[in-house]
Scaffold this motif. Structure first.
Motif, PDB file in Angstrom:
ATOM      1  N   GLU A 170      41.596  38.677  32.443  1.00 56.37           N
ATOM      2  CA  GLU A 170      40.784  39.822  33.013  1.00 56.37           C
ATOM      3  C   GLU A 170      39.304  39.372  32.487  1.00 56.37           C
ATOM      4  O   GLU A 170      39.266  39.266  31.366  1.00 56.37           O
ATOM      5  N   VAL A 171      38.431  39.551  33.477  1.00 53.25           N
ATOM      6  CA  VAL A 171      37.009  39.212  33.170  1.00 53.25           C
ATOM      7  C   VAL A 171      36.352  40.513  33.307  1.00 53.25           C
ATOM      8  O   VAL A 171      36.370  41.007  34.546  1.00 53.25           O
ATOM      9  N   SER A 172      35.366  40.843  32.294  1.00 56.65           N
ATOM     10  CA  SER A 172      34.485  42.077  32.441  1.00 56.65           C
ATOM     11  C   SER A 172      33.171  41.295  32.398  1.00 56.65           C
ATOM     12  O   SER A 172      32.791  40.473  31.689  1.00 56.65           O
ATOM     13  N   ALA A 180      41.032  41.230  37.786  1.00 54.95           N
ATOM     14  CA  ALA A 180      42.055  40.396  37.112  1.00 54.95           C
ATOM     15  C   ALA A 180      42.214  38.884  37.814  1.00 54.95           C
ATOM     16  O   ALA A 180      41.910  38.997  39.209  1.00 54.95           O
ATOM     17  N   VAL A 181      42.455  37.844  36.941  1.00 56.05           N
ATOM     18  CA  VAL A 181      42.658  36.477  37.816  1.00 56.05           C
ATOM     19  C   VAL A 181      43.461  35.854  36.981  1.00 56.05           C
ATOM     20  O   VAL A 181      44.160  36.370  36.150  1.00 56.05           O
ATOM     21  N   VAL A 201      36.485  37.723  28.323  1.00 59.55           N
ATOM     22  CA  VAL A 201      37.540  37.347  29.009  1.00 59.55           C
ATOM     23  C   VAL A 201      38.655  37.815  27.872  1.00 59.55           C
ATOM     24  O   VAL A 201      38.660  37.591  26.803  1.00 59.55           O
ATOM     25  N   ARG A 202      39.787  38.344  28.616  1.00 61.98           N
ATOM     26  CA  ARG A 202      40.833  38.750  27.548  1.00 61.98           C
ATOM     27  C   ARG A 202      42.275  38.290  28.548  1.00 61.98           C
ATOM     28  O   ARG A 202      42.104  38.173  29.649  1.00 61.98           O
ATOM     29  N   ALA A 203      43.129  37.800  27.610  1.00 62.01           N
ATOM     30  CA  ALA A 203      44.533  37.436  28.466  1.00 62.01           C
ATOM     31  C   ALA A 203      45.412  38.509  28.380  1.00 62.01           C
ATOM     32  O   ALA A 203      45.371  39.491  27.517  1.00 62.01           O
ATOM     33  N   LYS A 204      46.393  38.568  29.255  1.00 62.40           N
ATOM     34  CA  LYS A 204      47.359  39.364  29.515  1.00 62.40           C
ATOM     35  C   LYS A 204      48.938  38.749  29.716  1.00 62.40           C
ATOM     36  O   LYS A 204      49.031  37.564  30.250  1.00 62.40           O
ATOM     37  N   ASN A 332      37.539  37.911  45.452  1.00 62.43           N
ATOM     38  CA  ASN A 332      37.350  37.812  43.901  1.00 62.43           C
ATOM     39  C   ASN A 332      38.217  36.249  43.632  1.00 62.43           C
ATOM     40  O   ASN A 332      37.881  35.618  42.726  1.00 62.43           O
ATOM     41  N   ALA A 333      39.469  36.136  44.140  1.00 59.86           N
ATOM     42  CA  ALA A 333      40.136  34.962  43.736  1.00 59.86           C
ATOM     43  C   ALA A 333      39.506  33.708  44.324  1.00 59.86           C
ATOM     44  O   ALA A 333      39.716  32.562  43.346  1.00 59.86           O
TER      45      ALA A 333
END
Length: 522
Positions: A170-172, A180-181, A201-204, A332-333
């Motif tokens: 997830e990119v803010s 979400a990417v 950026v954070r991971a999920k 976005n993708a």
């Protein structure tokens, strides 16, 4: 527009967004459920059946229940029987025999958010083990680069997770709600020139655990331009049927043909879910490597929604919000600068979906100010049909800024010269646009007009040949049309006689039409 037979659905190795650890079932076999993508009101999922025993498995059957409000839609690589909310999938003839250690996968698209319960594999339980509560590591090596006047690209190194894979990221931007990417890069579009932006950026992971955000990094857009063409400078972009097999390579086509840009066709709907010809989820960035290569070569790629086959997204989605969410996810993708909407058949005369699309596109441009939108519509030599005019009016009245009204100059089912007819269709369409946009100049209206013929033999048996192509290119150059395209690049590459989805059925050398159209410079 016509397109070839779509790919057989083969989603092995798709990025997993929710993973349930398999539990042993009868005979040492196991079944693992995973969501390969999730959009809130539905998801795409699969089961992986693995033979963990010591003897060959000759068949398999997976059963499960879905809660009220959720159901299975399209599915692949299995046979399905349904009894109320109980679903039973059995193997196909080609994937039922599994040697020790071998696996098979089947999948489906679900409506609703409910996930399988009471799973049985060949009569034995395949329920999940204990839940995963460990978050992935924080993404590292975050950088911002590839600046243009309206975009920045964020890149990072992959995170790790105790489950063995990271579902996504997830990119803010500037502290806003995250996007979400998948993959380890994201291109932010619609930005202001000469402006600094901050990203985290954070991971999920598959279980929904998220890492902490990375430290913020910043980048600044340029004064305009940058790699590839700026907005409004893609003048020739023929359609590529990405559902053809083998999957076409746009970079290879560009190298052989002299063309720089293309229109990728088609994104359709599986329920209210954007899909590449019902086979691949665009959220996963399918074929984005091809788009990146085209952009690196100085071109760009339009992605086209709709077409003559499959379910049209604006008809499949019942609300503006759900339709906008699907369009926005694709933009976005792929970091799109251009989006095309090929509206044909029943969709041209469906007021509800027309208005829904127009409102969603207006919102899309508000969210992505640099996005160029084209409508691709049926035409006669006398101009757009009444339905086509209504579609343009609806977009105009909703506040959509149209880059191009692209007319499909093909299949007239009348005895006429198809080069003359393409020119006449362009002239007629420009005159119609003048009544719809009376404040625009003739030059501005020509710049809003695009023409896309069908190469060689049309479905009606009439011919658009190389001389017709040169005639159209010459006319476009004189009037400075907004865009030229054609259906379809693979047919030009093949230069063959045979089925119309793959051949032009006129004497030609490979890419002969492309080399004519590549001469158009706007």
């Amino acid at each position: 527009m016509r397109r070839s037979l779509t790919l057989v659905l083969a989603l092995f190795g798709t990025l997993v967004l929710f993973l349930t650890p398999p539990a042993a079932a009868a005979g040492g076999a196991s079944a693992a459920f995973s969501k390969t993508s999730d959009w809130g009101s539905g998801y795409q999922a699969q089961y992986r059946i693995t033979n963990g025993g010591t003897s060959t498995l000759t068949s398999w059957k997976v059963e499960f229940d879905l809660p009220s409000g959720s159901s299975v839609g399209s599915y692949w690589d299995a046979l399905l029987t349904k009894n109320a909310s109980h679903y039973t999938f059995t193997n196909r003839d080609y994937n039922g025999t599994l040697a020790p250690g071998a696996s098979a996968v089947f999948g489906w698209v679900a409506a609703g958010s409910g996930t399988p319960a009471n799973c049985l594999l060949n009569g034995g339980s395949c329920e999940a083990g204990p839940p995963d509560t460990t978050a992935p590591s924080v993404p590292g090596g975050v950088t911002v680069g590839s600046a243009t006047g309206s975009s920045l690209t964020v890149r990072w190194t992959a995170s790790t997770d105790n489950s063995g894979s990271v579902a996504g990221y997830e990119v803010s931007r500037d502290g806003a709600a995250p996007v979400a990417v998948t993959g380890t890069s994201y291109t932010a579009t619609g930005l202001q020139a000469t402006t600094s932006y901050s990203f985290r950026v954070r991971a999920k992971d598959a279980a929904g655990n998220t890492s902490a955000y990375s430290a913020a990094v910043s980048g600044t857009t340029t004064t305009g331009g940058g790699p590839g063409p700026g907005p409004g400078t893609v003048h020739t972009a023929p359609y590529v049927d990405m559902g053809a097999w083998p999957t076409p390579s746009m970079p290879a086509m560009a190298s052989a043909s002299g063309l720089k840009s293309f229109t990728m066709a088609f994104i359709t709907a599986s329920s209210c879910k954007a899909m590449w010809f019902n086979a691949y989820d665009p959220r996963a960035g399918w074929a984005k490597d091809q788009i990146d290569a085209i952009r690196a070569g100085g071109g760009d790629v339009k992605i086209s929604f709709g077409g003559a086959s499959g379910s049209e997204l604006a008809q499949a989605c019942s609300t503006v919000d759900s339709l906008y969410a699907e369009y926005d996810a694709v933009v976005n993708a792929y970091g799109l600068t251009y989006a095309d909407f090929d509206i044909e058949g029943a969709a041209t005369a469906d007021p509800a979906s027309i208005n829904r699309r127009s409102q969603a596109l207006a919102r899309l441009q508000q969210a992505h100010p640099g996005l160029r939108i084209s409508l691709t519509l049926p035409v006669l030599p006398e101009g757009l049909t009444a339905d086509g005019i209504n579609i343009v009016k609806s977009a105009r009245d909703a506040g959509v800024t149209l880059d191009v009204v692209n007319v499909m100059a093909m299949d007239y089912y009348r005895a006429t010269d198809y080069g003359d007819a393409a020119v006449q269709a362009a002239q007629s369409t420009q005159a119609q646009l003048k009544t719809l946009y009376p404040a625009k100049t003739d030059a501005q209206l020509w710049a809003m007009t695009g023409v896309t013929p069908m190469l060689g033999q049309n479905d009606d048996g009439h011919i658009f040949d190389q001389a017709d192509s040169r005639q159209l290119v010459s006319f476009a150059q004189g009037r400075h049309l907004g865009m030229l395209g054609f259906w379809e690049e693979t047919r030009d590459r093949n230069a063959c006689n045979g089925a119309l989805y793959m051949c032009t059925n006129v004497p030609q050398s490979p890419y002969e039409f492309s080399k004519i159209f590549a001469q158009y410079t706007g």
